[in-house]
Scaffold this motif. Structure first.
Motif, PDB file in Angstrom:
ATOM      1  N   ALA A 136       0.842  -1.195   0.000  1.00 61.22           N
ATOM      2  CA  ALA A 136       0.000   0.000   0.000  1.00 61.22           C
ATOM      3  C   ALA A 136       0.879   1.247   0.000  1.00 61.22           C
ATOM      4  O   ALA A 136       1.831   1.355   0.770  1.00 61.22           O
ATOM      5  CB  ALA A 136      -0.924  -0.010   1.211  1.00 61.22           C
ATOM      6  N   GLY A 137       0.560   2.178  -0.888  1.00 60.38           N
ATOM      7  CA  GLY A 137       1.337   3.408  -1.030  1.00 60.38           C
ATOM      8  C   GLY A 137       2.277   3.396  -2.207  1.00 60.38           C
ATOM      9  O   GLY A 137       2.733   4.464  -2.644  1.00 60.38           O
ATOM     10  N   ASP A 138       2.598   2.202  -2.745  1.00 58.16           N
ATOM     11  CA  ASP A 138       3.475   2.127  -3.917  1.00 58.16           C
ATOM     12  C   ASP A 138       2.743   2.601  -5.170  1.00 58.16           C
ATOM     13  O   ASP A 138       1.524   2.436  -5.294  1.00 58.16           O
ATOM     14  CB  ASP A 138       3.955   0.694  -4.137  1.00 58.16           C
ATOM     15  CG  ASP A 138       4.998   0.269  -3.118  1.00 58.16           C
ATOM     16  OD1 ASP A 138       5.392   1.114  -2.291  1.00 58.16           O
ATOM     17  OD2 ASP A 138       5.409  -0.907  -3.147  1.00 58.16           O
ATOM     18  N   ARG A 139       3.506   3.167  -6.088  1.00 57.39           N
ATOM     19  CA  ARG A 139       2.959   3.542  -7.395  1.00 57.39           C
ATOM     20  C   ARG A 139       3.322   2.444  -8.390  1.00 57.39           C
ATOM     21  O   ARG A 139       4.497   2.148  -8.602  1.00 57.39           O
ATOM     22  CB  ARG A 139       3.507   4.875  -7.860  1.00 57.39           C
ATOM     23  CG  ARG A 139       3.034   5.308  -9.245  1.00 57.39           C
ATOM     24  CD  ARG A 139       3.249   6.778  -9.469  1.00 57.39           C
ATOM     25  NE  ARG A 139       2.434   7.561  -8.548  1.00 57.39           N
ATOM     26  CZ  ARG A 139       2.388   8.904  -8.530  1.00 57.39           C
ATOM     27  NH1 ARG A 139       3.120   9.599  -9.402  1.00 57.39           N
ATOM     28  NH2 ARG A 139       1.628   9.548  -7.665  1.00 57.39           N
ATOM     29  N   ILE A 140       2.310   1.814  -8.972  1.00 61.67           N
ATOM     30  CA  ILE A 140       2.541   0.684  -9.869  1.00 61.67           C
ATOM     31  C   ILE A 140       1.806   0.903 -11.181  1.00 61.67           C
ATOM     32  O   ILE A 140       0.892   1.732 -11.273  1.00 61.67           O
ATOM     33  CB  ILE A 140       2.093  -0.651  -9.230  1.00 61.67           C
ATOM     34  CG1 ILE A 140       0.576  -0.671  -9.021  1.00 61.67           C
ATOM     35  CG2 ILE A 140       2.819  -0.912  -7.928  1.00 61.67           C
ATOM     36  CD1 ILE A 140       0.046  -2.021  -8.577  1.00 61.67           C
ATOM     37  N   ASP A 144      -2.207  -0.880 -18.937  1.00 55.05           N
ATOM     38  CA  ASP A 144      -2.361   0.548 -19.171  1.00 55.05           C
ATOM     39  C   ASP A 144      -2.796   1.294 -17.923  1.00 55.05           C
ATOM     40  O   ASP A 144      -3.034   2.513 -17.984  1.00 55.05           O
ATOM     41  CB  ASP A 144      -3.393   0.785 -20.289  1.00 55.05           C
ATOM     42  CG  ASP A 144      -2.917   0.241 -21.629  1.00 55.05           C
ATOM     43  OD1 ASP A 144      -1.693   0.205 -21.845  1.00 55.05           O
ATOM     44  OD2 ASP A 144      -3.776  -0.176 -22.446  1.00 55.05           O
ATOM     45  N   ASN A 145      -2.951   0.607 -16.813  1.00 53.91           N
ATOM     46  CA  ASN A 145      -3.427   1.223 -15.576  1.00 53.91           C
ATOM     47  C   ASN A 145      -2.250   1.617 -14.697  1.00 53.91           C
ATOM     48  O   ASN A 145      -1.398   0.798 -14.370  1.00 53.91           O
ATOM     49  CB  ASN A 145      -4.325   0.244 -14.810  1.00 53.91           C
ATOM     50  CG  ASN A 145      -5.539  -0.172 -15.614  1.00 53.91           C
ATOM     51  OD1 ASN A 145      -6.280   0.667 -16.101  1.00 53.91           O
ATOM     52  ND2 ASN A 145      -5.745  -1.470 -15.758  1.00 53.91           N
ATOM     53  N   ILE A 146      -2.202   2.900 -14.327  1.00 52.31           N
ATOM     54  CA  ILE A 146      -1.162   3.433 -13.463  1.00 52.31           C
ATOM     55  C   ILE A 146      -1.835   4.104 -12.268  1.00 52.31           C
ATOM     56  O   ILE A 146      -2.816   4.842 -12.429  1.00 52.31           O
ATOM     57  CB  ILE A 146      -0.277   4.452 -14.194  1.00 52.31           C
ATOM     58  CG1 ILE A 146       0.286   3.874 -15.492  1.00 52.31           C
ATOM     59  CG2 ILE A 146       0.865   4.914 -13.297  1.00 52.31           C
ATOM     60  CD1 ILE A 146       1.088   4.865 -16.301  1.00 52.31           C
ATOM     61  N   GLY A 147      -1.303   3.856 -11.087  1.00 54.79           N
ATOM     62  CA  GLY A 147      -1.879   4.499  -9.920  1.00 54.79           C
ATOM     63  C   GLY A 147      -1.148   4.118  -8.653  1.00 54.79           C
ATOM     64  O   GLY A 147      -0.226   3.296  -8.654  1.00 54.79           O
ATOM     65  N   ASP A 148      -1.563   4.753  -7.561  1.00 54.25           N
ATOM     66  CA  ASP A 148      -1.019   4.461  -6.244  1.00 54.25           C
ATOM     67  C   ASP A 148      -1.904   3.427  -5.555  1.00 54.25           C
ATOM     68  O   ASP A 148      -3.135   3.550  -5.571  1.00 54.25           O
ATOM     69  CB  ASP A 148      -0.945   5.734  -5.396  1.00 54.25           C
ATOM     70  CG  ASP A 148       0.055   6.736  -5.958  1.00 54.25           C
ATOM     71  OD1 ASP A 148       0.921   6.316  -6.741  1.00 54.25           O
ATOM     72  OD2 ASP A 148      -0.049   7.931  -5.622  1.00 54.25           O
ATOM     73  N   VAL A 149      -1.271   2.426  -4.941  1.00 55.43           N
ATOM     74  CA  VAL A 149      -2.013   1.346  -4.293  1.00 55.43           C
ATOM     75  C   VAL A 149      -2.679   1.884  -3.031  1.00 55.43           C
ATOM     76  O   VAL A 149      -2.012   2.361  -2.109  1.00 55.43           O
ATOM     77  CB  VAL A 149      -1.075   0.176  -3.945  1.00 55.43           C
ATOM     78  CG1 VAL A 149      -1.858  -0.928  -3.238  1.00 55.43           C
ATOM     79  CG2 VAL A 149      -0.404  -0.359  -5.199  1.00 55.43           C
TER      80      VAL A 149
END
Length: 246
Positions: A136-140, A144-149
């Motif tokens: 949680a908190g990582d950017r992955i 095509d989906n990019i976001g912060d967990v």
């Protein structure tokens, strides 16, 4: 809800007692004793399955916080109990062992096909916990989906989406919910783990004939006070990463 559960339990108990009375305390159905035995065993299985389903359902309601996970877990438990109950019915009503084995094989194949997505999500959730590819908190980035967990659930992972409408690292305000099965068949790009800095570009357009050296000096003058505070940490991380990978 509790009243309905109690009523259903009472009805099943009455049916079990009535069937047991016909089987053991009367002589009217001696010729059909095997049928009554199977019927009595089936009613006991139904009562036991109903009680177990109710107890586990109440336990899930108390222990699981999110509504989606509660719904999924209760559905899964209900399906598994139903499958076990049907398997018990096969064992009660079908006497030939070979026929019973075939029936179990067909039933198992049907379960595997019907619950394959759910089983893959469960396996993916276990893999996320054991291998820890992100937290949680990582950017992955997944496909095509990019976001912060935001959250790693039992069956799915939630991301706060970025970069949908442009190249900036701004949140779009939408939540992406990915089934945990994505860890089994898709590459995961982690922008946060092991190295705190990533390569990024800011493109500044100049017309032909512009004084690009002066533009460079202006840009460096503006960015240097901001970038300067990150340089020691970046160099430290770079040295540590090179040491770890060498």
């Amino acid at each position: 809800m509790k009243v309905i559960q109690s009523l259903n339990t009472f009805i099943l108990l009455v049916l079990i007692l009535f069937t047991a009375y016909l089987r053991y305390l009367t002589d009217f159905f001696d010729e059909n004793s095997a049928f009554l035995d199977s019927l009595l065993a089936s009613l006991v299985v139904i009562l036991f399955a109903y009680i177990v389903n109710s107890v586990l359902g109440n336990f899930i309601l108390r222990r699981v916080s999110t509504a989606r996970d509660r719904y999924t877990l209760r559905k899964t438990v209900s399906i598994l109990i139903t499958v076990i109950a049907f398997a018990s019915f096969f064992a009660i009503w079908i006497e030939r062992t070979s026929t019973l084995i075939i029936a179990y094989g067909i039933l198992s194949a049907g379960i595997a096909i019907a619950l394959q997505d759910l089983l893959r999500s469960i396996a993916g959730g276990i893999l996320i916990i054991t291998s820890d590819p992100f937290k949680a908190g990582d950017r992955i980035q997944v496909g095509d989906n990019i976001g912060d967990v935001l959250d790693i659930g039992n069956f799915s992972t939630k991301l706060m989406e970025i970069k949908e409408f442009g190249n900036s690292d701004q949140y779009t305000g939408r939540i992406i919910q990915l089934p945990n099965s994505f860890v089994l068949n898709q590459p995961i790009k982690n922008y946060t783990r092991d190295f705190s800095f990533i390569w990024d570009e800011i493109r500044i357009m100049l017309i032909y004939g512009s004084n690009w050296k002066k533009a460079q000096d202006i840009i460096l003058k503006i960015t240097s006070p901001i970038v300067k505070e990150f340089e020691p940490e970046q160099k430290k991380n770079s040295c540590g990463w090179e040491t770890n990978t060498s």
